[in-house]
Write a protein that holds these residues in place. Structure first.
Motif, PDB file in Angstrom:
ATOM      1  N   MET A   1       0.909  -0.998   0.391  1.00 20.46           N
ATOM      2  CA  MET A   1       0.007  -0.091  -0.039  1.00 20.46           C
ATOM      3  C   MET A   1       0.845   1.312  -0.124  1.00 20.46           C
ATOM      4  O   MET A   1       1.943   1.131   0.718  1.00 20.46           O
ATOM      5  N   ALA A   2       0.583   2.089  -0.662  1.00 22.18           N
ATOM      6  CA  ALA A   2       1.169   3.477  -0.680  1.00 22.18           C
ATOM      7  C   ALA A   2       0.212   4.486  -0.987  1.00 22.18           C
ATOM      8  O   ALA A   2      -0.596   4.540  -1.842  1.00 22.18           O
ATOM      9  N   GLN A   3       0.155   5.416  -0.163  1.00 23.96           N
ATOM     10  CA  GLN A   3      -0.736   6.606   0.078  1.00 23.96           C
ATOM     11  C   GLN A   3       0.448   7.928  -0.125  1.00 23.96           C
ATOM     12  O   GLN A   3       1.255   7.959   0.435  1.00 23.96           O
ATOM     13  N   ILE A   4       0.142   8.729  -1.083  1.00 20.16           N
ATOM     14  CA  ILE A   4       0.740   9.832  -1.653  1.00 20.16           C
ATOM     15  C   ILE A   4       0.336  11.220  -1.420  1.00 20.16           C
ATOM     16  O   ILE A   4      -0.884  11.372  -1.965  1.00 20.16           O
ATOM     17  N   LYS A   5       0.925  12.001  -0.642  1.00 15.15           N
ATOM     18  CA  LYS A   5       0.413  13.425  -0.744  1.00 15.15           C
ATOM     19  C   LYS A   5       1.620  14.439  -1.053  1.00 15.15           C
ATOM     20  O   LYS A   5       2.803  14.388  -1.007  1.00 15.15           O
ATOM     21  N   ILE A   6       1.077  15.370  -1.857  1.00 21.26           N
ATOM     22  CA  ILE A   6       1.935  16.538  -2.757  1.00 21.26           C
ATOM     23  C   ILE A   6       1.541  17.549  -2.223  1.00 21.26           C
ATOM     24  O   ILE A   6       0.211  18.156  -2.595  1.00 21.26           O
ATOM     25  N   PHE A   7       2.471  18.286  -2.025  1.00 19.35           N
ATOM     26  CA  PHE A   7       2.278  19.867  -1.409  1.00 19.35           C
ATOM     27  C   PHE A   7       3.328  20.710  -2.315  1.00 19.35           C
ATOM     28  O   PHE A   7       4.238  20.544  -2.735  1.00 19.35           O
ATOM     29  N   PHE A  32       9.263  -0.079  -6.526  1.00 22.88           N
ATOM     30  CA  PHE A  32       8.572  -1.000  -5.394  1.00 22.88           C
ATOM     31  C   PHE A  32       7.750  -2.401  -6.159  1.00 22.88           C
ATOM     32  O   PHE A  32       7.360  -3.236  -5.442  1.00 22.88           O
ATOM     33  N   SER A  33       8.119  -2.451  -7.465  1.00 26.22           N
ATOM     34  CA  SER A  33       7.308  -3.615  -8.051  1.00 26.22           C
ATOM     35  C   SER A  33       5.917  -3.440  -7.820  1.00 26.22           C
ATOM     36  O   SER A  33       5.358  -4.533  -7.523  1.00 26.22           O
ATOM     37  N   TYR A  34       5.325  -2.258  -7.775  1.00 29.91           N
ATOM     38  CA  TYR A  34       4.050  -1.920  -7.243  1.00 29.91           C
ATOM     39  C   TYR A  34       2.948  -2.121  -8.537  1.00 29.91           C
ATOM     40  O   TYR A  34       3.443  -1.858  -9.558  1.00 29.91           O
ATOM     41  N   PRO A  35       1.812  -2.613  -8.183  1.00 29.71           N
ATOM     42  CA  PRO A  35       0.830  -2.699  -9.156  1.00 29.71           C
ATOM     43  C   PRO A  35       0.501  -1.591 -10.037  1.00 29.71           C
ATOM     44  O   PRO A  35       0.364  -0.433  -9.263  1.00 29.71           O
ATOM     45  N   PRO A  36       0.541  -1.328 -11.219  1.00 27.98           N
ATOM     46  CA  PRO A  36       0.278  -0.154 -12.097  1.00 27.98           C
ATOM     47  C   PRO A  36      -1.180   0.217 -11.936  1.00 27.98           C
ATOM     48  O   PRO A  36      -1.543   1.390 -11.823  1.00 27.98           O
TER      49      PRO A  36
END
Length: 129
Positions: A1-7, A32-36
């Motif tokens: 899981m990855a939650q990303i915040k951009i400021f 991270f070989s993360y699912p697209p």
């Protein structure tokens, strides 16, 4: 899981949100070989008076905060950081001086997703890479 915040400053961040999301996501997928198909990004366009930073930063100053499950290796996290610096500089001419990245790791059991604690989720990707 990855939650990303951009400021960032709204006049600089708003015009590039869609492209920036693509670039950030490509780095996460590669490092991270993360699912697209797993993308969770939130943008925080800010007024100048609400985003205070030092004089050695420009109006392009951007902060990226990434929340992830524990388990990625130091190598994988460093690769993500390096990819973000490279790709963002190449696509948006945001200098490394104007970009800060923080990765926050927490145990899976500290997440609640789809009605269950994160450590009870059936994931279709590996976290320990």
């Amino acid at each position: 899981m990855a939650q990303i915040k951009i400021f960032g400053i709204k006049e600089k961040l708003n015009p590039i949100k869609k492209q920036l999301s693509e670039v950030i996501h490509s780095a996460v997928v590669d490092a991270f070989s993360y699912p697209p198909d797993k993308r969770f990004h939130r943008f925080f366009p800010m007024n100048h008076e609400d985003f205070i930073y030092t004089d050695d930063r420009s109006d392009a100053y951007t902060i990226i905060e990434i929340s992830i499950f524990e388990g990625r290796t130091t190598t994988a996290k460093k690769q993500l950081i390096q990819l973000l610096f490279q790709r963002i500089a190449n696509h948006f001419a945001i200098a490394p001086q104007d970009l800060e990245i923080t990765i926050f790791e927490t145990p899976k059991q500290n997440w609640g997703i789809r009605g269950v604690p994160g450590d009870e989720l059936q994931l279709n990707y590996k976290v320990n890479i």
